[in-house]
Design an enzyme around this catalytic site. Structure first.
Site, PDB file in Angstrom:
ATOM      1  N   LYS A   1       0.839  -1.205   0.000  1.00 24.10           N
ATOM      2  CA  LYS A   1       0.000   0.000   0.000  1.00 24.10           C
ATOM      3  C   LYS A   1       0.876   1.260   0.000  1.00 24.10           C
ATOM      4  O   LYS A   1       0.614   2.208  -0.732  1.00 24.10           O
ATOM      5  CB  LYS A   1      -0.943  -0.014   1.216  1.00 24.10           C
ATOM      6  CG  LYS A   1      -2.064  -1.038   1.094  1.00 24.10           C
ATOM      7  CD  LYS A   1      -2.883  -1.207   2.380  1.00 24.10           C
ATOM      8  CE  LYS A   1      -3.908  -2.330   2.189  1.00 24.10           C
ATOM      9  NZ  LYS A   1      -4.716  -2.603   3.389  1.00 24.10           N
TER      10      LYS A   1
ATOM     11  N   GLN B   1      -5.079  -1.545   9.702  1.00 21.65           N
ATOM     12  CA  GLN B   1      -4.918  -2.836   9.023  1.00 21.65           C
ATOM     13  C   GLN B   1      -5.474  -3.961   9.900  1.00 21.65           C
ATOM     14  O   GLN B   1      -5.185  -4.028  11.099  1.00 21.65           O
ATOM     15  CB  GLN B   1      -3.422  -3.055   8.707  1.00 21.65           C
ATOM     16  CG  GLN B   1      -3.126  -4.285   7.887  1.00 21.65           C
ATOM     17  CD  GLN B   1      -3.663  -4.221   6.451  1.00 21.65           C
ATOM     18  OE1 GLN B   1      -3.828  -3.151   5.870  1.00 21.65           O
ATOM     19  NE2 GLN B   1      -3.954  -5.376   5.882  1.00 21.65           N
TER      20      GLN B   1
ATOM     21  N   ASP C   1     -11.440   2.627   4.099  1.00 17.44           N
ATOM     22  CA  ASP C   1     -11.739   1.197   3.970  1.00 17.44           C
ATOM     23  C   ASP C   1     -13.244   0.958   3.873  1.00 17.44           C
ATOM     24  O   ASP C   1     -13.673  -0.173   3.640  1.00 17.44           O
ATOM     25  CB  ASP C   1     -11.215   0.427   5.197  1.00 17.44           C
ATOM     26  CG  ASP C   1      -9.913  -0.297   4.914  1.00 17.44           C
ATOM     27  OD1 ASP C   1      -9.645  -0.585   3.742  1.00 17.44           O
ATOM     28  OD2 ASP C   1      -9.193  -0.578   5.882  1.00 17.44           O
TER      29      ASP C   1
HETATM   30  N1  GUN Z   1      -6.751  -6.920   5.900  1.00 16.44           N
HETATM   31  C1  GUN Z   1      -6.883  -7.570   4.730  1.00 16.44           C
HETATM   32  N2  GUN Z   1      -7.400  -6.756   3.800  1.00 16.44           N
HETATM   33  C2  GUN Z   1      -7.606  -5.560   4.389  1.00 16.44           C
HETATM   34  C3  GUN Z   1      -8.116  -4.311   3.929  1.00 16.44           C
HETATM   35  O1  GUN Z   1      -8.524  -4.128   2.771  1.00 16.44           O
HETATM   36  N3  GUN Z   1      -8.149  -3.323   4.862  1.00 16.44           N
HETATM   37  C4  GUN Z   1      -7.744  -3.498   6.135  1.00 16.44           C
HETATM   38  N4  GUN Z   1      -7.819  -2.468   6.982  1.00 16.44           N
HETATM   39  N5  GUN Z   1      -7.264  -4.639   6.589  1.00 16.44           N
HETATM   40  C5  GUN Z   1      -7.189  -5.669   5.720  1.00 16.44           C
END
Ligand code: GUN
Length: 293
Positions: free
Chosen positions: A52, A96, A119
């Protein structure tokens, strides 16, 4: 059979975003800023976060990593969320997932200011999505919708089976596909671990979206000829023959299923890159909502 090349489409979208952000900077505006909170040292999470941050750098989004040890308490993490909510220089942020067991994910994600919730996990954004109101859409469903759109795969009137009822993929995906929207208007069946007759339901699907994290769950006998298959699963499976000691496995028995399909996403290189690019798009959306520009 056409392979839906998420890696390539995501690269195209990143170059579009890069141009948009360069234009903003040329107008004298500041760069968009994304906060990424990570707790502990889950290897998969560390890889996702690194990807990311790399993607942000590529398009010109300033990414700030905020890392905590897994000894942090729920109260302390909540305080960080409140701090980020009131930091006007931060356009959006994510926490996350998964979080350590002693921290309640619902409590943390629900505390995020919905206009910074890139998100799309807050009750406000989930509710707005369900009502068809403007909102920030969860990254993976947004990425899948974009992938369908770029390959001109219609959803109107189609039977779409979503397997998996997670808050992050299954539920928001089903919500999105049933909306009155160009890439919506589908008849959606949401299946999960308690669903009876899964095979029969899947056989009547035009499109199947699998998001359960169970390698090889979707087998060829569950798929009708000409179906479109979207594989969200990405599980690390031990494999001593590889350099890293593991390989990434999707939820679809790809070798057997692919020959029957009109379209299919590979793992890796399908949905994964689309999820990351959607986070970038959501960050730009949050930036335009931020009144301090
Ligand atoms: N864990 C796995 N995929 C994601 C995501 O898209 N966002 C977040 N915050 N955690 C994750």
């Amino acid at each position: 059979m056409t392979i839906l090349n998420g890696k390539q489409i995501a690269a195209e979208i990143r170059s579009e975003l890069k141009a948009q952000i360069a234009t903003l900077l040329n107008q004298g505006k500041r760069a968009p800023k994304l906060g990424i909170v990570i707790v502990g040292h889950n290897p998969a999470s560390e890889t996702y976060v690194a990807n990311k941050i790399k993607a942000c750098a590529e398009v010109g989004i300033e990414a700030v990593k905020i890392a905590y040890e897994d000894t942090i308490s729920e109260q302390e993490l909540l305080a960080e969320v409140h701090k980020l909510n009131s930091d006007t220089s931060m356009d959006g942020f994510i926490v996350q997932l998964p979080l350590p067991k002693h921290i309640d994910e619902q409590t943390i994600t629900s505390a995020i200011d919905y206009q910074k919730d890139v998100d799309g996990l807050t009750p406000e954004n989930v509710g707005r999505a369900a009502k068809g109101l403007p909102c920030i859409v969860s990254a993976t469903p947004r990425g899948i919708r974009e992938l369908l759109s770029r390959y001109d795969i219609t959803t109107d009137g189609k039977h779409i089976v979503v397997i998996g009822r997670s808050n992050i993929v299954g539920k928001p995906m089903a919500t999105l596909l049933m909306q009155k929207h160009e890439r919506g208007n589908a008849t959606v069946t949401l299946c999960h671990s308690h669903t009876a007759h899964l095979k029969q339901i899947c056989l009547s699907a035009d499109i199947i979206i699998v998001a359960v994290g169970h390698p090889g769950l979707l087998t060829a006998d569950m798929v009708s000829e000409g179906a479109t298959i979207i594989d969200v699963g990405i599980t690390r499976v031990e494999d001593p023959s590889t350099e890293r000691g593991y390989r990434l496995a999707g939820d679809v028995d790809y070798e057997q299923v692919a020959p029957k399909c009109a379209y299919i996403t590979p793992v890796p290189g399908g949905v994964g890159p689309m999820t990351i690019v959607s986070l970038l798009q959501n960050t730009l959306q949050a930036y335009s909502l931020n009144s301090t520009l």
